[in-house]
Scaffold this active site. Structure first.
Site, PDB file in Angstrom:
ATOM      1  N   THR A 194      37.219 -15.852 -60.225  1.00  0.00           N
ATOM      2  CA  THR A 194      36.006 -15.569 -59.446  1.00  0.00           C
ATOM      3  C   THR A 194      35.803 -16.715 -58.465  1.00  0.00           C
ATOM      4  O   THR A 194      36.182 -17.846 -58.750  1.00  0.00           O
ATOM      5  CB  THR A 194      34.803 -15.478 -60.416  1.00  0.00           C
ATOM      6  OG1 THR A 194      34.965 -14.309 -61.181  1.00  0.00           O
ATOM      7  CG2 THR A 194      33.465 -15.450 -59.701  1.00  0.00           C
ATOM      8  N   ARG A 241      31.526  -1.389 -65.654  1.00  0.00           N
ATOM      9  CA  ARG A 241      31.072  -2.720 -66.102  1.00  0.00           C
ATOM     10  C   ARG A 241      30.763  -3.640 -64.900  1.00  0.00           C
ATOM     11  O   ARG A 241      31.523  -3.749 -63.959  1.00  0.00           O
ATOM     12  CB  ARG A 241      32.159  -3.343 -66.959  1.00  0.00           C
ATOM     13  CG  ARG A 241      31.816  -4.721 -67.534  1.00  0.00           C
ATOM     14  CD  ARG A 241      32.334  -5.849 -66.683  1.00  0.00           C
ATOM     15  NE  ARG A 241      32.121  -7.152 -67.302  1.00  0.00           N
ATOM     16  CZ  ARG A 241      32.229  -8.302 -66.661  1.00  0.00           C
ATOM     17  NH1 ARG A 241      32.534  -8.335 -65.390  1.00  0.00           N
ATOM     18  NH2 ARG A 241      32.028  -9.449 -67.291  1.00  0.00           N
ATOM     19  N   GLY A 298      29.482  -7.685 -64.139  1.00  0.00           N
ATOM     20  CA  GLY A 298      29.283  -8.991 -64.774  1.00  0.00           C
ATOM     21  C   GLY A 298      28.089  -9.724 -64.202  1.00  0.00           C
ATOM     22  O   GLY A 298      27.175  -9.127 -63.613  1.00  0.00           O
ATOM     23  N   THR A 314      30.792 -19.018 -63.143  1.00  0.00           N
ATOM     24  CA  THR A 314      32.044 -18.308 -63.384  1.00  0.00           C
ATOM     25  C   THR A 314      32.405 -18.397 -64.866  1.00  0.00           C
ATOM     26  O   THR A 314      32.217 -19.437 -65.491  1.00  0.00           O
ATOM     27  CB  THR A 314      33.202 -18.864 -62.532  1.00  0.00           C
ATOM     28  OG1 THR A 314      34.427 -18.263 -62.981  1.00  0.00           O
ATOM     29  CG2 THR A 314      33.326 -20.382 -62.626  1.00  0.00           C
TER      30      THR A 314
END
Ligand code: ASP
Length: 305
Positions: free
Chosen positions: A173, A201, A203, A224
């Protein structure tokens, strides 16, 4: 005149930090690969430094840095994003302006080349904060942003990883936080999420207060790691709250949350405070990262030094 912090120490006029993901980064990595990461981090840091040194805004700096990292196939954002369970790419991103608390986020984006710029458009050209899936695409079309086929994000390395991975794995990320010479903070984060993700999904990265947060009253944060953990612990906002309400130094606040609330290996964060302090904190094996400021600091690192 150089501004002074509360302790009388000259504080930097601008400050910048970036990350390219935290997680299990093996020290056995080939030296040529580690060098490639360092070169990419340095290039992105240089881009942000140039913008801030010319008195550009923190918002422009964090967007430009994250765009560059999205276009870099080494990282799990934009080109080089991880594969979902069904072999596609679904991208999430968020940006926040600490001066106004305006923010924009997108999730589950499949064809927008630079999700961070779409997030900025959500912030500046819509009345909403967070757009997901097909709606985010309709908005992207209405704004005329560059789109690509989903396969454009493919890379052989991530495909191999996906084919070998049974459990969700994350790494790479990207994020950036900045304080500009006008005293304003901004944060941006962009990700492909976790390998093998299913069912839409999402995050922490596009969730304001979890993976991304900026507020001129305290600090700017980009996280992250294991997104679910960062959501549960509202990590970015927690760091900001400790800085604001407990007047904690930035590094203490960041360590307090990463070491005190998360599990070892969960990940890390980068943060910049309104007085130009920089924190680069993680509890995983490594975190691709970089920091620069107007006092001449310019450094990148991968593992604990
Ligand atoms: N935090 C990201 C997510 O859970 C992944 C990462 O930072 O590596 O989507």
């Amino acid at each position: 005149m150089v501004p002074k912090s509360a302790r009388g120490v000259p504080r930097p006029l601008w400050a910048l930090a970036l990350h390219g993901g935290a997680g299990h980064i093996s020290k056995d990595m080939k030296p040529t690969r580690a060098d490639a990461y360092r070169t990419s981090l340095q290039r992105a840091l240089e881009l942000g430094r140039t913008i801030l040194a010319k008195r550009g805004t923190s918002l422009d700096a964090v967007e430009a840095v994250v765009r560059a990292l999205e276009d870099d196939k080494l990282f799990n954002a934009g080109k080089g994003a991880v594969y979902t369970h069904s072999g596609k790419h679904e991208l999430d991103a968020a940006i926040m302006n600490g001066a106004t608390l305006e923010c924009g986020a997108v999730a589950g984006v499949r064809t927008v080349r630079n999700p961070i710029s779409l997030a900025r458009l959500v912030m500046e050209k819509s009345t909403h904060v967070f757009l997901a899936g097909p709606g985010a695409h309709s908005f992207a079309r209405s704004q005329g942003v560059p789109v690509v086929d989903n396969r454009w994000f493919d890379t052989r390395r991530r495909r191999n990883k996906w084919q070998r991975t049974l459990l969700a794995e994350e790494l790479g990320t990207v994020g950036c936080v900045a304080l500009d010479t006008h005293g304003h903070l901004a944060a941006a984060t962009s990700t492909g999420g976790v390998t093998n993700k299913r069912w839409g999904r999402v995050g922490d990265s596009p969730i304001i207060g979890a993976g991304t947060y900026a507020n001129d009253r305290n600090c700017a944060v980009s996280c992250t790691g294991r997104g679910e953990q960062f959501i549960r612990n509202t990590v970015a906002r927690d760091v900001a709250a400790l800085v604001e309400y407990r007047a904690m130094p930035l590094a203490d606040a960041a360590h307090g949350v990463i070491d005190g609330k998360l599990q070892p290996g969960d990940g890390g964060l980068i943060a910049v405070s309104k007085s130009g302090e920089i924190a680069l904190v993680f509890n995983s094996a490594g975190m691709y990262r970089g920091a620069a400021d107007s006092s001449g600091r310019f450094e990148t690192a991968i593992w604990e030094t």
